[in-house]
Design a protein around this motif. Structure first.
Motif, PDB file in Angstrom:
ATOM      1  N   GLY A  64      42.565  64.001  43.909  1.00  0.00           N
ATOM      2  CA  GLY A  64      43.731  64.874  43.740  1.00  0.00           C
ATOM      3  C   GLY A  64      44.910  64.521  44.622  1.00  0.00           C
ATOM      4  N   VAL A  65      44.853  63.394  45.307  1.00  0.00           N
ATOM      5  CA  VAL A  65      45.949  62.969  46.183  1.00  0.00           C
ATOM      6  C   VAL A  65      47.054  62.293  45.375  1.00  0.00           C
ATOM      7  CG1 VAL A  65      46.547  61.496  48.151  1.00  0.00           C
ATOM      8  CG2 VAL A  65      44.374  62.731  48.129  1.00  0.00           C
ATOM      9  N   LEU A  66      46.655  61.546  44.352  1.00  0.00           N
ATOM     10  CA  LEU A  66      47.598  60.867  43.462  1.00  0.00           C
ATOM     11  C   LEU A  66      47.371  61.331  42.038  1.00  0.00           C
ATOM     12  CD1 LEU A  66      47.368  57.093  44.522  1.00  0.00           C
ATOM     13  CD2 LEU A  66      49.133  58.723  45.149  1.00  0.00           C
ATOM     14  N   ARG A  67      48.365  61.101  41.213  1.00  0.00           N
ATOM     15  CA  ARG A  67      48.218  61.318  39.777  1.00  0.00           C
ATOM     16  C   ARG A  67      48.765  60.085  39.077  1.00  0.00           C
ATOM     17  NH1 ARG A  67      50.445  65.876  37.224  1.00  0.00           N
ATOM     18  NH2 ARG A  67      51.073  64.577  35.520  1.00  0.00           N
ATOM     19  N   ARG A  68      48.172  59.750  37.949  1.00  0.00           N
ATOM     20  CA  ARG A  68      48.677  58.642  37.144  1.00  0.00           C
ATOM     21  C   ARG A  68      50.038  59.053  36.577  1.00  0.00           C
ATOM     22  NH1 ARG A  68      43.743  59.277  35.242  1.00  0.00           N
ATOM     23  NH2 ARG A  68      42.187  57.986  36.234  1.00  0.00           N
ATOM     24  N   TYR A  69      50.940  58.113  36.533  1.00  0.00           N
ATOM     25  CA  TYR A  69      52.267  58.376  35.996  1.00  0.00           C
ATOM     26  C   TYR A  69      52.361  57.673  34.652  1.00  0.00           C
ATOM     27  CZ  TYR A  69      57.354  58.799  35.865  1.00  0.00           C
ATOM     28  OH  TYR A  69      58.648  59.086  35.517  1.00  0.00           O
ATOM     29  N   GLU A  70      52.515  58.418  33.610  1.00  0.00           N
ATOM     30  CA  GLU A  70      52.419  57.916  32.241  1.00  0.00           C
ATOM     31  C   GLU A  70      53.745  57.468  31.636  1.00  0.00           C
ATOM     32  OE1 GLU A  70      49.450  57.473  31.028  1.00  0.00           O
ATOM     33  OE2 GLU A  70      48.447  58.522  32.664  1.00  0.00           O
ATOM     34  N   ASP A  71      54.791  57.337  32.439  1.00  0.00           N
ATOM     35  CA  ASP A  71      56.096  56.954  31.911  1.00  0.00           C
ATOM     36  C   ASP A  71      56.085  55.527  31.376  1.00  0.00           C
ATOM     37  OD1 ASP A  71      58.823  57.108  31.323  1.00  0.00           O
ATOM     38  OD2 ASP A  71      59.385  56.446  33.308  1.00  0.00           O
ATOM     39  N   GLY A  72      55.666  54.569  32.187  1.00  0.00           N
ATOM     40  CA  GLY A  72      55.537  53.189  31.749  1.00  0.00           C
ATOM     41  C   GLY A  72      56.828  52.403  31.601  1.00  0.00           C
ATOM     42  N   LEU A  73      57.973  53.014  31.832  1.00  0.00           N
ATOM     43  CA  LEU A  73      59.244  52.298  31.695  1.00  0.00           C
ATOM     44  C   LEU A  73      59.488  51.414  32.913  1.00  0.00           C
ATOM     45  CD1 LEU A  73      61.557  55.165  30.400  1.00  0.00           C
ATOM     46  CD2 LEU A  73      60.577  53.290  29.084  1.00  0.00           C
ATOM     47  N   PRO A  74      59.963  50.187  32.707  1.00  0.00           N
ATOM     48  CA  PRO A  74      60.296  49.343  33.856  1.00  0.00           C
ATOM     49  C   PRO A  74      61.566  49.862  34.532  1.00  0.00           C
ATOM     50  CG  PRO A  74      60.808  48.212  31.811  1.00  0.00           C
ATOM     51  CD  PRO A  74      60.152  49.507  31.440  1.00  0.00           C
ATOM     52  N   HIS A  75      61.602  49.757  35.833  1.00  0.00           N
ATOM     53  CA  HIS A  75      62.758  50.226  36.607  1.00  0.00           C
ATOM     54  C   HIS A  75      63.457  49.014  37.218  1.00  0.00           C
ATOM     55  CE1 HIS A  75      61.607  54.457  36.333  1.00  0.00           C
ATOM     56  NE2 HIS A  75      60.379  54.006  36.409  1.00  0.00           N
ATOM     57  N   PRO A  76      64.717  48.771  36.857  1.00  0.00           N
ATOM     58  CA  PRO A  76      65.431  47.596  37.370  1.00  0.00           C
ATOM     59  C   PRO A  76      65.436  47.510  38.903  1.00  0.00           C
ATOM     60  CG  PRO A  76      66.665  48.592  35.590  1.00  0.00           C
ATOM     61  CD  PRO A  76      65.519  49.521  35.892  1.00  0.00           C
ATOM     62  N   ALA A  77      65.582  48.621  39.589  1.00  0.00           N
ATOM     63  CA  ALA A  77      65.628  48.595  41.052  1.00  0.00           C
ATOM     64  C   ALA A  77      64.267  48.285  41.674  1.00  0.00           C
ATOM     65  CB  ALA A  77      66.140  49.924  41.590  1.00  0.00           C
ATOM     66  N   LEU A  78      63.198  48.361  40.881  1.00  0.00           N
ATOM     67  CA  LEU A  78      61.845  48.076  41.370  1.00  0.00           C
ATOM     68  C   LEU A  78      61.350  46.749  40.804  1.00  0.00           C
ATOM     69  CD1 LEU A  78      60.288  51.644  40.873  1.00  0.00           C
ATOM     70  CD2 LEU A  78      61.366  50.705  42.930  1.00  0.00           C
ATOM     71  N   ALA A  79      62.234  45.780  40.705  1.00  0.00           N
ATOM     72  CA  ALA A  79      61.916  44.458  40.156  1.00  0.00           C
ATOM     73  C   ALA A  79      61.369  44.574  38.731  1.00  0.00           C
ATOM     74  CB  ALA A  79      60.943  43.691  41.051  1.00  0.00           C
ATOM     75  N   HIS A  80      61.909  45.516  37.977  1.00  0.00           N
ATOM     76  CA  HIS A  80      61.535  45.760  36.576  1.00  0.00           C
ATOM     77  C   HIS A  80      60.061  46.122  36.410  1.00  0.00           C
ATOM     78  CE1 HIS A  80      65.480  44.712  35.120  1.00  0.00           C
ATOM     79  NE2 HIS A  80      65.461  43.688  35.948  1.00  0.00           N
ATOM     80  N   SER A  81      59.500  46.774  37.414  1.00  0.00           N
ATOM     81  CA  SER A  81      58.110  47.231  37.352  1.00  0.00           C
ATOM     82  C   SER A  81      58.080  48.717  37.016  1.00  0.00           C
ATOM     83  CB  SER A  81      57.419  47.028  38.698  1.00  0.00           C
ATOM     84  OG  SER A  81      57.361  45.667  39.015  1.00  0.00           O
ATOM     85  N   PRO A  82      57.058  49.145  36.293  1.00  0.00           N
ATOM     86  CA  PRO A  82      56.913  50.588  36.054  1.00  0.00           C
ATOM     87  C   PRO A  82      56.235  51.259  37.244  1.00  0.00           C
ATOM     88  CG  PRO A  82      55.205  49.396  34.910  1.00  0.00           C
ATOM     89  CD  PRO A  82      56.093  48.356  35.548  1.00  0.00           C
ATOM     90  N   SER A 108      61.605  39.881  57.962  1.00  0.00           N
ATOM     91  CA  SER A 108      60.304  39.214  57.878  1.00  0.00           C
ATOM     92  C   SER A 108      59.295  39.989  57.032  1.00  0.00           C
ATOM     93  CB  SER A 108      59.736  38.995  59.284  1.00  0.00           C
ATOM     94  OG  SER A 108      59.506  40.240  59.905  1.00  0.00           O
ATOM     95  N   ALA A 109      59.672  41.162  56.537  1.00  0.00           N
ATOM     96  CA  ALA A 109      58.771  41.961  55.691  1.00  0.00           C
ATOM     97  C   ALA A 109      58.591  41.289  54.338  1.00  0.00           C
ATOM     98  CB  ALA A 109      59.336  43.366  55.498  1.00  0.00           C
ATOM     99  N   PRO A 110      57.433  41.492  53.698  1.00  0.00           N
ATOM    100  CA  PRO A 110      57.219  40.889  52.369  1.00  0.00           C
ATOM    101  C   PRO A 110      58.182  41.471  51.338  1.00  0.00           C
ATOM    102  CG  PRO A 110      55.198  41.902  53.213  1.00  0.00           C
ATOM    103  CD  PRO A 110      56.291  42.241  54.161  1.00  0.00           C
ATOM    104  N   ARG A 111      58.720  40.614  50.495  1.00  0.00           N
ATOM    105  CA  ARG A 111      59.618  41.065  49.428  1.00  0.00           C
ATOM    106  C   ARG A 111      58.815  41.763  48.345  1.00  0.00           C
ATOM    107  NH1 ARG A 111      64.832  40.892  48.731  1.00  0.00           N
ATOM    108  NH2 ARG A 111      64.495  40.232  46.630  1.00  0.00           N
ATOM    109  N   ASP A 112      59.432  42.726  47.661  1.00  0.00           N
ATOM    110  CA  ASP A 112      58.840  43.457  46.532  1.00  0.00           C
ATOM    111  C   ASP A 112      57.570  44.209  46.912  1.00  0.00           C
ATOM    112  OD1 ASP A 112      60.840  42.526  44.818  1.00  0.00           O
ATOM    113  OD2 ASP A 112      59.707  40.717  44.377  1.00  0.00           O
ATOM    114  N   ASP A 113      57.423  44.543  48.179  1.00  0.00           N
ATOM    115  CA  ASP A 113      56.231  45.249  48.660  1.00  0.00           C
ATOM    116  C   ASP A 113      56.507  46.747  48.801  1.00  0.00           C
ATOM    117  OD1 ASP A 113      53.728  45.672  49.721  1.00  0.00           O
ATOM    118  OD2 ASP A 113      54.251  44.972  51.725  1.00  0.00           O
ATOM    119  N   LEU A 114      57.701  47.072  49.279  1.00  0.00           N
ATOM    120  CA  LEU A 114      58.071  48.461  49.509  1.00  0.00           C
ATOM    121  C   LEU A 114      59.547  48.636  49.169  1.00  0.00           C
ATOM    122  CD1 LEU A 114      57.429  51.316  50.697  1.00  0.00           C
ATOM    123  CD2 LEU A 114      58.185  50.410  52.899  1.00  0.00           C
TER     124      LEU A 114
END
Length: 123
Positions: free
Chosen positions: A17-35, A83-89
C-alpha cells in the motif's frame, strides 16, 4: 550467470500500500519521454484530495500529475550535481499540493527502468 531478472521491489510496495500502479502510460517529454509507472500512495492521496467532486478525483489527480511532470528537470543538470547519473532522478520546483508548496520527485529504477512519482523522503 542468473537467468532471472532481479525482482522489482516496487511490486512489494504496491502490495504493502505504499505505492500504486499508475495506469496513464503516456510518455512525458520532461522525463526523457518515459511514462510514469508508479505513484506513491501519499502523493496520490494529496492529488485526489484537490478534486472538487469525489467523482472527479482520479481525473484530477491524472491531470495534476501530468502538469507537474511537465515542469520536471533532470537533477543531474542542477549546479553541484554534475556527477549524478543522468535520467535517474527528475525534480520539480515546489508546487502547491494541498496547503503546502511541495517538491515532487520522479525517480527511475535503473537504465530505461520504471519511473515512480513521489515526495522526497524528507517532506
Amino acid at each position: 550467470m542468473n537467468p532471472h531478472p532481479p525482482t522489482d521491489d516496487r511490486e512489494q510496495l504496491v502490495a504493502a500500500g505504499v505505492l500504486r500502479r499508475y495506469e496513464d502510460g503516456l510518455p512525458h517529454p520532461a522525463l526523457a519521454h518515459s511514462p510514469i509507472s508508479y505513484v506513491s500512495t501519499r502523493l496520490w492521496t494529496e492529488l485526489t484530495a484537490l478534486a472538487i467532486a469525489p467523482a472527479a478525483a482520479t481525473a484530477t489527480a491524472h491531470a495534476l500529475l501530468r502538469a507537474i511532470a511537465t515542469e520536471a528537470a533532470d537533477a543531474a543538470l542542477a549546479p553541484g550535481n554534475e556527477s549524478a547519473p543522468r535520467d535517474d532522478l527528475y525534480v520539480t520546483h515546489p508546487a502547491h499540493i494541498g496547503p503546502y508548496r511541495r517538491v515532487v520527485w520522479f525517480q527511475r529504477t535503473g537504465p530505461r527502468g520504471h519511473i515512480t512519482a513521489t515526495f522526497p523522503p524528507d517532506s
